[in-house]
Design a protein around this motif. Structure first.
Motif, short mmCIF file in Angstrom:
data_model
loop_
_atom_site.label_atom_id
_atom_site.label_comp_id
_atom_site.label_asym_id
_atom_site.label_seq_id
_atom_site.Cartn_x
_atom_site.Cartn_y
_atom_site.Cartn_z
N LYS A 1 -9.10 14.77 1.76
CA LYS A 1 -8.30 14.89 0.54
C LYS A 1 -8.31 16.33 0.04
O LYS A 1 -7.27 16.88 -0.33
N LYS B 1 1.62 10.98 2.01
CA LYS B 1 0.69 9.84 2.05
C LYS B 1 -0.76 10.30 2.11
O LYS B 1 -1.66 9.57 1.70
N TYR C 1 1.95 4.24 -1.72
CA TYR C 1 0.83 4.87 -1.03
C TYR C 1 -0.25 5.12 -2.07
O TYR C 1 -0.05 4.81 -3.25
N ASP C 2 -1.37 5.65 -1.67
CA ASP C 2 -2.50 5.81 -2.58
C ASP C 2 -2.11 6.68 -3.77
O ASP C 2 -1.97 7.89 -3.65
#
Length: 295
Positions: free
Chosen positions: A17, A90, A113-114
Motif C-alpha cells: 500500500k 485497485k 474495490y477496497d
C-alpha cells in the motif's frame, strides 16, 4: 495460520500500500502534468485523471479548454492501458476520474474495490472508436486486409490485458483466423495467434501507443490500433483496413468519477462537473478532431 505468519502477511500488505502511494505521490507532485501545473494555490481543487493511452492528446486539450473557465481546477493526468490503470486504482492509487478504452475495466471498478468504486450514477459511455490494421508508409506489405495478416513478417499487438488487444483477439476469432471462444478471447496468447497465422512473429506491447510507435518506426510490419491513434501519424502510418464492429464488437469508452475514502466531496463534485463538460459542444468538437465519435 500462526501469529507470526499473520503478522508477516499484514506487513507485506502495508508495504504494498505504501509503495503504491509513494508512486502516485511522485506522479502528482513531480510529473510534468500534461493538463496542469504544480499547485501553487492551496484553494485549487486537485483532480487526478487516469485515462487510456489513446486519449492522451485529446485529454490534454480538454483540460486546457476547461481551465479557461475553471482556473480553480488543477489537473494531473496518468495515461496507460486501461487494464494497467484499473490495477493501479485497485491497489490504492488515488484517482478522481477513470476514462477507459473498454467497458470491462470500468465494470470491474464499478463493482467496488477496497475503499471505493466507480460511480455508476454518473458514468457515461461517452465515445466510440474503431480498430484499424495499419502498416508503415512505404512498407510495401503484401497484407491488404485483416484476413491475410499471415503474409506479414511481424506484428505489433497489444497484450491481452489491453482493450485494443482484446478487441483484436475477438476479431481474430470472429474472422475464423484463430480458433477459440469469442467470449474468452482474452485467453488467447501470442503463441496461439502466431501458430494460427503460420508463425507470424508477435511483438507484445503494453499499450496501444507502443503499438502505433512500433509500426510507425518500421520496427513491425503491421499492427492494430484505434482510428484515433492514427491522429498525428498521418505521415507515418497507412490504414490497411478499418475493422467493422461485427468483428470487434462495439468499441466504447466509458468515463466516470470515482468515489473513495480519500476523495473529498469537493473533489467528487468537481470531477463530476468535468465529466459533464465532456458532452458539451466544445468537448465534442475536440473528440471529433481526434477521430473519436460520440456514443
Amino acid at each position: 495460520m500462526c501469529r507470526k505468519e499473520f503478522f508477516m502477511l499484514n506487513v507485506k500488505k502495508i508495504i504494498k500500500k505504501i509503495s503504491v502511494c509513494c508512486v502516485m505521490a511522485a506522479l502528482v507532485t513531480g510529473m510534468p502534468a500534461g493538463c496542469g501545473k504544480k499547485n501553487e494555490n492551496s484553494k485549487k481543487t486537485e483532480i487526478i485523471i487516469f485515462a487510456a493511452k489513446s486519449l492522451n492528446g485529446v485529454m490534454d486539450e480538454l483540460c486546457k479548454e476547461y481551465n479557461k473557465e475553471h482556473p480553480d481546477i488543477n489537473f494531473h493526468t496518468n495515461y496507460d492501458s486501461s487494464g494497467t490503470l484499473m490495477t493501479q486504482i485497485k491497489e490504492g492509487a488515488k484517482c478522481n476520474i477513470f476514462f477507459s478504452a473498454g467497458v470491462e475495466q470500468m465494470d470491474e471498478l464499478e463493482k467496488g474495490y477496497d475503499g471505493g468504486s466507480a460511480d455508476k450514477d454518473n458514468r457515461k459511455d461517452l465515445l466510440n472508436n474503431q480498430v484499424c490494421l495499419v502498416t508503415w508508409k512505404g512498407s510495401n506489405t503484401k497484407v491488404k486486409s485483416f484476413k491475410d495478416m499471415a503474409k506479414a513478417k511481424n506484428m505489433a499487438l497489444a497484450d491481452e490485458t489491453v482493450p485494443v488487444g482484446q478487441y483484436t483477439r475477438k476479431a481474430l476469432i470472429n474472422s475464423h483466423l484463430v480458433s477459440g471462444d469469442k467470449e474468452k478471447a482474452n485467453d488467447l496468447k501470442d503463441t496461439d495467434i502466431s501458430n494460427a497465422l503460420g508463425g507470424l512473429e508477435i511483438n507484445s506491447c503494453a499499450n496501444v501507443g507502443a503499438v502505433a510507435a512500433a509500426v510507425a518506426e518500421g520496427a513491425d510490419e503491421i499492427g492494430t490500433v484505434y482510428y484515433s491513434d492514427t491522429f498525428g501519424y498521418e505521415d507515418n502510418l497507412e490504414i490497411i483496413e478499418k475493422l467493422p464492429n461485427s468483428l470487434t464488437g462495439d468499441v466504447i469508452y466509458p468515463v466516470a468519477p470515482l468515489k473513495s475514502d480519500d476523495i473529498s466531496d469537493a473533489e467528487f463534485n468537481a470531477s463530476n462537473e468535468f465529466v459533464k463538460f465532456m458532452s458539451e459542444e466544445k468537448a465534442v468538437k475536440l473528440f471529433e478532431k481526434y477521430h473519436f465519435s460520440m456514443s
